[in-house]
Enzyme design. Structure first.
Site, PDB file in Angstrom:
ATOM      1  N   CYS A 174      22.614  12.046  -9.637  1.00 58.32           N
ATOM      2  CA  CYS A 174      23.567  11.420 -10.565  1.00 58.32           C
ATOM      3  C   CYS A 174      24.858  12.222 -10.659  1.00 58.32           C
ATOM      4  O   CYS A 174      25.954  11.667 -10.529  1.00 58.32           O
ATOM      5  CB  CYS A 174      22.931  11.265 -11.937  1.00 58.32           C
ATOM      6  SG  CYS A 174      24.032  10.483 -13.122  1.00 58.32           S
ATOM      7  N   CYS A 190      26.044   8.545  -9.823  1.00 59.97           N
ATOM      8  CA  CYS A 190      26.765   7.983 -10.984  1.00 59.97           C
ATOM      9  C   CYS A 190      28.128   8.613 -11.258  1.00 59.97           C
ATOM     10  O   CYS A 190      29.128   7.907 -11.376  1.00 59.97           O
ATOM     11  CB  CYS A 190      25.958   8.122 -12.267  1.00 59.97           C
ATOM     12  SG  CYS A 190      24.198   8.307 -12.110  1.00 59.97           S
ATOM     13  N   LYS A 213      30.716   8.540  -8.275  1.00 51.94           N
ATOM     14  CA  LYS A 213      30.925   7.101  -8.000  1.00 51.94           C
ATOM     15  C   LYS A 213      31.823   6.475  -9.047  1.00 51.94           C
ATOM     16  O   LYS A 213      32.744   5.723  -8.735  1.00 51.94           O
ATOM     17  CB  LYS A 213      29.552   6.415  -7.944  1.00 51.94           C
ATOM     18  CG  LYS A 213      29.517   4.929  -7.685  1.00 51.94           C
ATOM     19  CD  LYS A 213      29.738   4.030  -8.856  1.00 51.94           C
ATOM     20  CE  LYS A 213      28.893   4.260 -10.068  1.00 51.94           C
ATOM     21  NZ  LYS A 213      27.496   3.865  -9.965  1.00 51.94           N
ATOM     22  N   TYR A 218      22.884  -2.476  -5.851  1.00 48.53           N
ATOM     23  CA  TYR A 218      23.873  -1.742  -6.638  1.00 48.53           C
ATOM     24  C   TYR A 218      24.876  -1.003  -5.738  1.00 48.53           C
ATOM     25  O   TYR A 218      26.082  -1.162  -5.891  1.00 48.53           O
ATOM     26  CB  TYR A 218      23.185  -0.659  -7.476  1.00 48.53           C
ATOM     27  CG  TYR A 218      22.466  -1.106  -8.721  1.00 48.53           C
ATOM     28  CD1 TYR A 218      23.073  -0.968  -9.957  1.00 48.53           C
ATOM     29  CD2 TYR A 218      21.168  -1.596  -8.674  1.00 48.53           C
ATOM     30  CE1 TYR A 218      22.400  -1.315 -11.131  1.00 48.53           C
ATOM     31  CE2 TYR A 218      20.493  -1.941  -9.835  1.00 48.53           C
ATOM     32  CZ  TYR A 218      21.115  -1.803 -11.059  1.00 48.53           C
ATOM     33  OH  TYR A 218      20.449  -2.140 -12.208  1.00 48.53           O
ATOM     34  N   GLU A 237      28.776  -1.938  -5.275  1.00 50.06           N
ATOM     35  CA  GLU A 237      29.748  -1.032  -5.903  1.00 50.06           C
ATOM     36  C   GLU A 237      30.704  -0.456  -4.859  1.00 50.06           C
ATOM     37  O   GLU A 237      31.921  -0.426  -5.069  1.00 50.06           O
ATOM     38  CB  GLU A 237      29.013   0.099  -6.630  1.00 50.06           C
ATOM     39  CG  GLU A 237      28.311  -0.395  -7.892  1.00 50.06           C
ATOM     40  CD  GLU A 237      27.627   0.712  -8.680  1.00 50.06           C
ATOM     41  OE1 GLU A 237      27.459   1.833  -8.149  1.00 50.06           O
ATOM     42  OE2 GLU A 237      27.263   0.456  -9.845  1.00 50.06           O
ATOM     43  N   HIS A 286      39.322  -9.546 -32.805  1.00 49.50           N
ATOM     44  CA  HIS A 286      40.291 -10.366 -32.078  1.00 49.50           C
ATOM     45  C   HIS A 286      41.575  -9.590 -31.788  1.00 49.50           C
ATOM     46  O   HIS A 286      42.028  -8.846 -32.658  1.00 49.50           O
ATOM     47  CB  HIS A 286      40.628 -11.607 -32.921  1.00 49.50           C
ATOM     48  CG  HIS A 286      41.448 -12.603 -32.188  1.00 49.50           C
ATOM     49  ND1 HIS A 286      40.943 -13.359 -31.154  1.00 49.50           N
ATOM     50  CD2 HIS A 286      42.748 -12.948 -32.327  1.00 49.50           C
ATOM     51  CE1 HIS A 286      41.910 -14.142 -30.694  1.00 49.50           C
ATOM     52  NE2 HIS A 286      43.008 -13.912 -31.383  1.00 49.50           N
ATOM     53  N   GLU A 292      34.471 -10.411 -28.119  1.00 49.63           N
ATOM     54  CA  GLU A 292      34.265 -11.355 -29.232  1.00 49.63           C
ATOM     55  C   GLU A 292      33.637 -12.665 -28.761  1.00 49.63           C
ATOM     56  O   GLU A 292      33.042 -13.399 -29.552  1.00 49.63           O
ATOM     57  CB  GLU A 292      35.573 -11.635 -29.983  1.00 49.63           C
ATOM     58  CG  GLU A 292      36.577 -12.452 -29.211  1.00 49.63           C
ATOM     59  CD  GLU A 292      37.862 -12.740 -30.010  1.00 49.63           C
ATOM     60  OE1 GLU A 292      37.767 -13.087 -31.191  1.00 49.63           O
ATOM     61  OE2 GLU A 292      38.961 -12.626 -29.420  1.00 49.63           O
TER      62      GLU A 292
HETATM   63  P1  NDP Z   1      18.859  -1.577  -4.268  1.00 47.51           P
HETATM   64  O1  NDP Z   1      17.391  -1.611  -4.325  1.00 47.51           O
HETATM   65  O2  NDP Z   1      19.647  -1.921  -5.467  1.00 47.51           O
HETATM   66  O3  NDP Z   1      19.366  -2.500  -3.094  1.00 47.51           O
HETATM   67  C1  NDP Z   1      18.920  -2.337  -1.795  1.00 47.51           C
HETATM   68  C2  NDP Z   1      19.496  -3.445  -0.956  1.00 47.51           C
HETATM   69  O4  NDP Z   1      19.220  -3.200   0.405  1.00 47.51           O
HETATM   70  C3  NDP Z   1      18.920  -4.804  -1.306  1.00 47.51           C
HETATM   71  O5  NDP Z   1      19.954  -5.737  -1.251  1.00 47.51           O
HETATM   72  C4  NDP Z   1      17.903  -5.021  -0.195  1.00 47.51           C
HETATM   73  O6  NDP Z   1      17.701  -6.373   0.113  1.00 47.51           O
HETATM   74  C5  NDP Z   1      18.591  -4.337   0.970  1.00 47.51           C
HETATM   75  N1  NDP Z   1      17.660  -3.872   2.005  1.00 47.51           N
HETATM   76  C6  NDP Z   1      16.484  -3.237   1.830  1.00 47.51           C
HETATM   77  N2  NDP Z   1      15.941  -2.930   3.016  1.00 47.51           N
HETATM   78  C7  NDP Z   1      16.782  -3.397   3.961  1.00 47.51           C
HETATM   79  C8  NDP Z   1      16.760  -3.396   5.382  1.00 47.51           C
HETATM   80  N3  NDP Z   1      15.768  -2.838   6.049  1.00 47.51           N
HETATM   81  N4  NDP Z   1      17.807  -3.966   6.030  1.00 47.51           N
HETATM   82  C9  NDP Z   1      18.819  -4.526   5.329  1.00 47.51           C
HETATM   83  N5  NDP Z   1      18.904  -4.552   4.001  1.00 47.51           N
HETATM   84  C10 NDP Z   1      17.885  -3.987   3.321  1.00 47.51           C
HETATM   85  O7  NDP Z   1      19.196  -0.108  -3.740  1.00 47.51           O
HETATM   86  P2  NDP Z   1      20.552   0.702  -3.655  1.00 47.51           P
HETATM   87  O8  NDP Z   1      20.420   1.505  -2.422  1.00 47.51           O
HETATM   88  O9  NDP Z   1      21.727  -0.172  -3.826  1.00 47.51           O
HETATM   89  O10 NDP Z   1      20.448   1.651  -4.914  1.00 47.51           O
HETATM   90  C11 NDP Z   1      19.244   2.389  -5.171  1.00 47.51           C
HETATM   91  C12 NDP Z   1      18.954   2.414  -6.642  1.00 47.51           C
HETATM   92  O11 NDP Z   1      19.850   3.293  -7.279  1.00 47.51           O
HETATM   93  C13 NDP Z   1      19.159   1.068  -7.339  1.00 47.51           C
HETATM   94  O12 NDP Z   1      18.028   0.271  -7.285  1.00 47.51           O
HETATM   95  C14 NDP Z   1      19.481   1.482  -8.740  1.00 47.51           C
HETATM   96  O13 NDP Z   1      18.281   1.562  -9.450  1.00 47.51           O
HETATM   97  C15 NDP Z   1      20.134   2.848  -8.578  1.00 47.51           C
HETATM   98  N6  NDP Z   1      21.597   2.722  -8.754  1.00 47.51           N
HETATM   99  C16 NDP Z   1      22.071   2.387  -9.975  1.00 47.51           C
HETATM  100  C17 NDP Z   1      23.422   2.250 -10.192  1.00 47.51           C
HETATM  101  C18 NDP Z   1      23.918   1.864 -11.530  1.00 47.51           C
HETATM  102  O14 NDP Z   1      23.180   1.973 -12.503  1.00 47.51           O
HETATM  103  N7  NDP Z   1      25.160   1.365 -11.648  1.00 47.51           N
HETATM  104  C19 NDP Z   1      24.388   2.483  -9.121  1.00 47.51           C
HETATM  105  C20 NDP Z   1      23.781   2.806  -7.867  1.00 47.51           C
HETATM  106  C21 NDP Z   1      22.436   2.921  -7.709  1.00 47.51           C
HETATM  107  P3  NDP Z   1      16.691  -7.315  -0.705  1.00 47.51           P
HETATM  108  O15 NDP Z   1      17.423  -7.724  -1.939  1.00 47.51           O
HETATM  109  O16 NDP Z   1      16.459  -8.451   0.224  1.00 47.51           O
HETATM  110  O17 NDP Z   1      15.488  -6.496  -0.980  1.00 47.51           O
END
Ligand code: NDP
Length: 456
Positions: A44, A49, A52, A178, A182, A437, A442
């Protein structure tokens, strides 16, 4: 406490969860040690976090220049210097590292630098030196997962971006979660031509469908090339130095950088878990009970390494719950209900509770209040962006069971709405609340017209 051990609690990993548990336990007069192989603060603070969010702010400045003219500023987009942002970001994270180390020591915890390995149910070895502890807490976090495909060595992961020396001209981002969404907004805001490729029909799986569609539409309007139902099958580096990404339909996309944002996996390899007998699930996450205890009673785990919800505030809540249980005589279980979350995409998403789709499946009848509007700021800025806000209400009880928003400041606004939902607020309570407002927030207390209902 039993003096046969050097420490009462030995924490492996000084990330969000590990530091919080160590500090809180040490504050109870417990003898605590924390081992960390890298910088204090974990993902983080160093590779997630915090840096980022600084990038997100930088990207917002990019569009602010464009929007300022409607307010009378005859400004042109100022040149952007990635190296200044990187340097300033490093200063912030290094300051946080020092702050956290200071907090740990001040609380009375010993910080041991080095790679820790479990060598017994009550023993941790750090770079060859062994320490005994009555209890051990594994808080080793997670790391980016890289999909298997030819040319995967050309892919970067989010960790790499935080040390990137130069901003690419073009970036291709794989994933629809995410991190991918982002970074699509961050790079685009900083002037990079962005393509985001997602394997499914619509990205941001698990979020409210209307919000997902809205965010996709607005990202496209801004000029981000979103490609769904697609996934690279091969990446090749050309002699000229750029990358060619081959899609299943044989189409080739040229880019300067490929970022794999395809999920994160628990850091459970090579730390002695199997040898000591700690049970993992099929994804490699540590299995724990309600009290964060693993299959070995003296060993606990929390945060990303148990893979419940990979969110810093969740790891912090788990750490506080564990310390309450172990050292403060409280055994209340941690509630994972109504955890708000934000995606710092462009536009931002803020969400708490059930999506319209989830609520439809759970309740006999739900009412949906949804509004899309343009704020005063947007009215003069020439942006295509709007706000989308919605409330999901269980008709039988009038309880608001979900609140979702896409637009500037969504995370800030939803945090407050989450308090109301936690308190069990009904739609009538939202309606009785007087608005502020003129704000965007709101809208949440002025949505009087029912948009649609679903009944089973
Ligand atoms: P996520 O789980 O959010 O997303 C992973 C993405 O990768 C999904 O769209 C998934 O598709 C896709 N995917 C998985 N495997 C493959 C593959 N083999 N080939 C192609 N695409 C694939 O993970 P992130 O890496 O984005 O982030 C990890 C975690 O970190 C998040 O889950 C979140 O909990 C945390 N995070 C939180 C943030 C915040 O609070 N703002 C910011 C950044 C991270 P599918 O949907 O089909 O499974």
């Amino acid at each position: 406490m039993n003096d046969q051990y050097q420490y009462d609690l030995f924490v492996i990993g000084a990330g969000s969860g590990g530091v919080r548990a160590a500090r809180m336990a040490a504050a109870q007069g417990i003898r605590v040690a924390v081992a960390e192989q890298d910088r204090a603060g974990g993902t983080c603070v160093n590779l997630g976090c915090v840096p980022k969010k600084l990038y997100v702010h930088a990207a917002e400045f990019g569009s602010s220049f464009a929007y300022a003219s409607g307010f009378g500023f005859h400004s042109r987009r100022a040149p952007f210097d990635w190296s200044i942002l990187q340097q300033n970001k490093d200063n912030v994270t290094q300051q946080a590292n020092r702050g956290l180390e200071g907090m740990l020591t001040k609380a009375g915890a010993a910080l041991i630098k080095g790679r820790a390995i479990l060598t017994g149910a009550h023993e941790v070895t750090v770079d060859g030196r062994s320490y005994s502890a009555r209890r051990i807490l594994i808080a080793t976090g997670s790391r980016p997962f890289i999909p298997e495909l030819p040319g995967k060595e050309h892919m970067l992961v989010s960790d790499d971006i935080f040390n990137l020396k130069a901003l690419p001209t073009r970036a291709l981002i794989i994933g629809g979660g995410y991190i991918a969404t982002e970074f699509a907004g961050i790079f685009h805001g900083l002037g990079v031509a962005v393509t985001q490729v997602y394997q499914g029909e619509l990205f941001l799986r698990g979020f409210d469908n209307e919000i997902r569609l809205y965010v996709a539409e607005h990202m496209r309007k801004k000029g981000i090339d979103l490609r769904f139902n697609s996934n690279p099958v091969k990446i090749e580096k050309t002699e000229a130095g750029y990358l060619q990404v081959i899609l299943p339909d044989k189409r080739i996309l040229e880019t300067d950088m490929v970022l794999a944002a395809t999920g994160r996996r628990p850091n459970t390899a090579d730390i002695g878990l199997e040898q000591v007998g700690v049970t993992l699930d099929e994804k490699g996450a540590i299995i724990v009970n309600e009290g964060f205890q693993t299959s070995i009673p003296s060993i606990y785990a929390l945060g990303d390494v148990i893979d419940r919800m990979q969110l810093t505030p969740v790891a912090l809540a788990e750490a506080m719950n564990l310390v309450d249980r172990l050292y403060r005589g409280k055994d209340n279980s941690l509630s994972y209900d109504l955890i708000p979350t934000a995606v710092f995409s462009t536009p931002n998403i803020g969400t708490v509770g059930l999506t319209e789709e989830q609520a439809t499946g759970l309740y006999a009848s739900i009412d949906v209040y949804s509004t899309e509007f343009r704020s005063l700021k947007q009215s003069l800025s020439g942006t295509t962006e709007r706000y989308l806000m919605k409330l999901i209400v269980d008709t039988a009880t009038d309880r608001v069971v979900g609140a979702h928003m896409a637009g500037e400041g969504a995370g800030e606004i939803i945090q407050g709405i989450a308090v109301a939902l936690k308190a069990g607020a009904t739609k009538a309570i939202f309606d009785q609340t007087v608005g502020i407002h003129p704000t965007s927030a709101e809208e949440f207390v002025t949505m009087r017209s029912l948009t649609r209902s679903h009944s089973r």
